[in-house]
Enzyme design. Structure first.
Site, PDB file in Angstrom:
ATOM      1  N   TRP A 196      -3.775   6.221   2.827  1.00 35.52           N
ATOM      2  CA  TRP A 196      -5.143   5.701   2.937  1.00 35.52           C
ATOM      3  C   TRP A 196      -5.876   6.484   4.018  1.00 35.52           C
ATOM      4  O   TRP A 196      -5.287   6.807   5.063  1.00 35.52           O
ATOM      5  CB  TRP A 196      -5.115   4.207   3.292  1.00 35.52           C
ATOM      6  N   GLU A 244      -0.467  -6.949   9.390  1.00 38.85           N
ATOM      7  CA  GLU A 244      -1.711  -6.320   8.936  1.00 38.85           C
ATOM      8  C   GLU A 244      -2.901  -6.957   9.664  1.00 38.85           C
ATOM      9  O   GLU A 244      -3.815  -6.266  10.100  1.00 38.85           O
ATOM     10  CB  GLU A 244      -1.841  -6.513   7.415  1.00 38.85           C
ATOM     11  N   TYR A 273       0.853  -1.203   0.000  1.00 36.31           N
ATOM     12  CA  TYR A 273       0.000   0.000   0.000  1.00 36.31           C
ATOM     13  C   TYR A 273       0.883   1.246   0.000  1.00 36.31           C
ATOM     14  O   TYR A 273       1.137   1.840   1.049  1.00 36.31           O
ATOM     15  CB  TYR A 273      -0.886   0.022   1.245  1.00 36.31           C
ATOM     16  N   ASP A 285     -13.018  -4.654   3.279  1.00 39.58           N
ATOM     17  CA  ASP A 285     -13.149  -4.833   1.831  1.00 39.58           C
ATOM     18  C   ASP A 285     -13.903  -6.086   1.389  1.00 39.58           C
ATOM     19  O   ASP A 285     -14.778  -6.011   0.561  1.00 39.58           O
ATOM     20  CB  ASP A 285     -11.766  -4.847   1.176  1.00 39.58           C
ATOM     21  N   TYR A 312       0.780  -0.587  -7.551  1.00 38.25           N
ATOM     22  CA  TYR A 312      -0.555  -0.744  -6.976  1.00 38.25           C
ATOM     23  C   TYR A 312      -1.624  -0.697  -8.070  1.00 38.25           C
ATOM     24  O   TYR A 312      -1.600   0.156  -8.953  1.00 38.25           O
ATOM     25  CB  TYR A 312      -0.825   0.356  -5.935  1.00 38.25           C
ATOM     26  N   GLY A 349     -14.276  -0.096   4.422  1.00 40.82           N
ATOM     27  CA  GLY A 349     -13.015  -0.414   5.102  1.00 40.82           C
ATOM     28  C   GLY A 349     -12.821  -1.910   5.285  1.00 40.82           C
ATOM     29  O   GLY A 349     -11.707  -2.381   5.405  1.00 40.82           O
ATOM     30  N   GLN A 395     -13.934   6.275   2.809  1.00 44.57           N
ATOM     31  CA  GLN A 395     -13.687   5.222   3.806  1.00 44.57           C
ATOM     32  C   GLN A 395     -14.262   5.692   5.138  1.00 44.57           C
ATOM     33  O   GLN A 395     -14.655   6.851   5.266  1.00 44.57           O
ATOM     34  CB  GLN A 395     -12.171   4.979   3.945  1.00 44.57           C
ATOM     35  N   TRP A 426      -8.692   6.048   6.376  1.00 42.67           N
ATOM     36  CA  TRP A 426      -8.872   5.753   7.804  1.00 42.67           C
ATOM     37  C   TRP A 426      -7.585   5.245   8.430  1.00 42.67           C
ATOM     38  O   TRP A 426      -7.365   5.432   9.630  1.00 42.67           O
ATOM     39  CB  TRP A 426     -10.099   4.882   8.084  1.00 42.67           C
TER      40      TRP A 426
HETATM   41  C1  GLC Z   1      -7.092  -2.922   2.930  1.00 49.45           C
HETATM   42  C2  GLC Z   1      -8.126  -2.788   4.023  1.00 49.45           C
HETATM   43  C3  GLC Z   1      -8.516  -1.335   4.204  1.00 49.45           C
HETATM   44  C4  GLC Z   1      -7.255  -0.527   4.474  1.00 49.45           C
HETATM   45  C5  GLC Z   1      -6.196  -0.748   3.395  1.00 49.45           C
HETATM   46  C6  GLC Z   1      -4.850  -0.127   3.748  1.00 49.45           C
HETATM   47  O1  GLC Z   1      -7.602  -2.535   1.700  1.00 49.45           O
HETATM   48  O2  GLC Z   1      -9.249  -3.561   3.746  1.00 49.45           O
HETATM   49  O3  GLC Z   1      -9.417  -1.176   5.245  1.00 49.45           O
HETATM   50  O4  GLC Z   1      -7.554   0.825   4.571  1.00 49.45           O
HETATM   51  O5  GLC Z   1      -5.978  -2.130   3.232  1.00 49.45           O
HETATM   52  O6  GLC Z   1      -4.381  -0.611   4.966  1.00 49.45           O
END
Ligand code: GLC
Length: 430
Positions: free
Chosen positions: A43, A402, A39, A173, A91, A171, A111, A45
């Site tokens: 992001w 994670e 990631y 997913d 990504y 959030g 989110q 949240w």
């Molecule tokens: C995944 C999770 C999401 C989070 C993202 C980055 O997509 O489902 O909630 O914000 O990862 O950590």
């Protein structure tokens, strides 16, 4: 001090040190990536949770985190789920797939909103000093604009419940709760190349079946020019997610507290009225017979009778009825007792439970944080302490992952994960 207490203190100090190091390493200059590689952007949240973690050791950096998130805010108040501050090719779906018209480039869905909660947390950590008051005052109108956007764009009929228009907007997913509404969603015909499964074991990630529908929705909305009214009218996927509505309720309550200090009487009035409407909205998701909160499919009108971690998030949002809080706590206790480490995201004895696939069973530190905080606020201290202790044990044994397997404790998904470090600093190691 007893010897075991001294050892525990030393362990906690070491964990804190490691968590700070992770948040510093994942800082890309004013914002924190959730983890390296998997990631590589900011992001929504994640950043709000990170800001609370960072506030435990660097208050100004914590405000910077929120400020840089809000550079992604559109003029209509919408706050995207990803801000693509820099171009990175690793990504998918990247900024061109979203096709949103904003600088810096962003995604087009949101989110769970946690920034008012984060702002209050940082203010408190800063001892409410003058510099932090100024930063909170500058941020307040932007958070208010975000909440007005949720109200206008995602609750256009003023029902008191907001709808998510994409599973990622919740959030959580690939929660099993989305299975049914996704079955009614077409698959994309575009051939695309997922990057996540090259970085993480495919058994821990969403299935291809789901991804084809995720991308279909993105393409549909891009074709509608990200116009809220057209999206709301034309989407095949529209769900009043209990998790998002509960988190929104909490954030709105924190926003009202900010409005009392930094806003106008008219804004306070608007937020109080909205809070009453939201309470009534959440009430529609309560199933008295089952003793559970379920999400509602706004397209079919049917209740999605699958309990997940989100069913307990009204504890974080705030409940008026202590009896109901106890019922939720009893059921969550049952789930936790079926695991070596709580809390799982699905009931371990449900057919949907998958201990390794994300949002279908694994434990997440930030979910434990919200549940633990909510339980403690409703007088369920014992289970709250259990969730804290389990979070510590998971991190101590397996690092800042994670998510974690609730049966074995194994760390899954990405590692050196920012929000897991933040959950430790702001809650579990406190
Ligand atoms: C995944 C999770 C999401 C989070 C993202 C980055 O997509 O489902 O909630 O914000 O990862 O950590």
């Amino acid at each position: 001090m007893r010897v075991d207490e001294a050892t525990e203190d030393a362990d906690l100090a070491a964990l804190r040190g490691r968590a700070i190091q992770i948040l510093r390493t994942n800082n890309r200059g004013g914002y924190t990536v959730p983890t390296d590689n998997l990631y590589p952007f900011q992001w929504n949240w994640d950043s709000a949770f990170c800001a609370m973690g960072v506030a435990t050791f660097d208050v100004q950096r914590a405000w910077d985190e929120l400020d840089s998130l809000y550079t992604g805010q559109w003029t209509n108040g919408f706050l995207p789920h990803i801000v693509f501050h820099q171009v990175v090719d690793s990504y998918y779906p990247g900024p061109d797939v979203w096709g949103a018209d904003h600088v810096p480039r962003t995604s087009g869905i949101s989110q769970p909103p946690i920034t008012a909660t984060a702002a209050r947390f940082i203010l408190a950590r800063a001892g409410d000093d003058r510099a932090s008051r100024a930063r909170a005052a500058a941020l307040y109108p932007k958070i208010l604009a975000l909440h007005d956007w949720w109200d206008r764009a995602r609750d256009p009929e003023a029902s008191g419940l907001v709808g998510v228009l994409h599973p990622w907007e919740s959030g959580a997913d690939n929660s099993p709760v989305w299975d049914r509404p996704l079955e009614a969603t077409p698959a994309t015909t575009t051939v695309f190349h997922r990057r996540d499964v090259a970085l993480v074991d495919a058994a821990m990630r969403p299935r291809q079946w789901e991804y084809e529908r995720y991308i279909y929705l993105v393409e549909l909305y891009r074709g509608l020019g990200w116009d809220d009214a057209r999206m709301w009218a034309q989407t095949p996927f529209k769900v009043a997610d209990v998790g998002l509505n509960a988190i929104l309720q909490r954030d709105e309550r924190d926003l009202l507290a900010l409005a009392e200090r930094f806003g106008t009487p008219a804004e306070q009035q608007r937020l109080s009225e909205r809070a009453a409407r939201r309470r009534k909205g959440l009430e529609r998701l309560w199933d008295e017979e089952a003793g559970a909160y379920y999400s509602l499919d706004l397209v079919s009108g049917q209740s999605l009778k699958i309990a997940s971690h989100a069913s307990f998030l009204p504890l974080w949002g705030g409940l008026d009825d202590p009896g109901r809080a106890q019922r939720l706590a009893d059921e969550l206790q049952r789930w936790v007792d079926l695991c070596a480490f709580g809390a799982p995201t699905m009931a371990p004895d449900s057919p949907e439970f998958d201990q390794r696939r994300y949002w279908r069973g694994p434990v997440w530190a930030i979910v434990n944080w919200m549940l633990g905080d909510g339980l403690a606020r409703h007088g369920c201290g014992e289970l709250a302490r259990r969730l804290r202790a389990d979070t510590r044990r998971l991190i101590q044994r397996n690092g800042f992952c994670e998510y974690y397997d609730p049966l074995s404790g194994e760390g899954l998904g990405g590692d050196t994960f920012s929000w897991t470090a933040a959950a430790g600093l702001a809650w579990a190691f406190d």
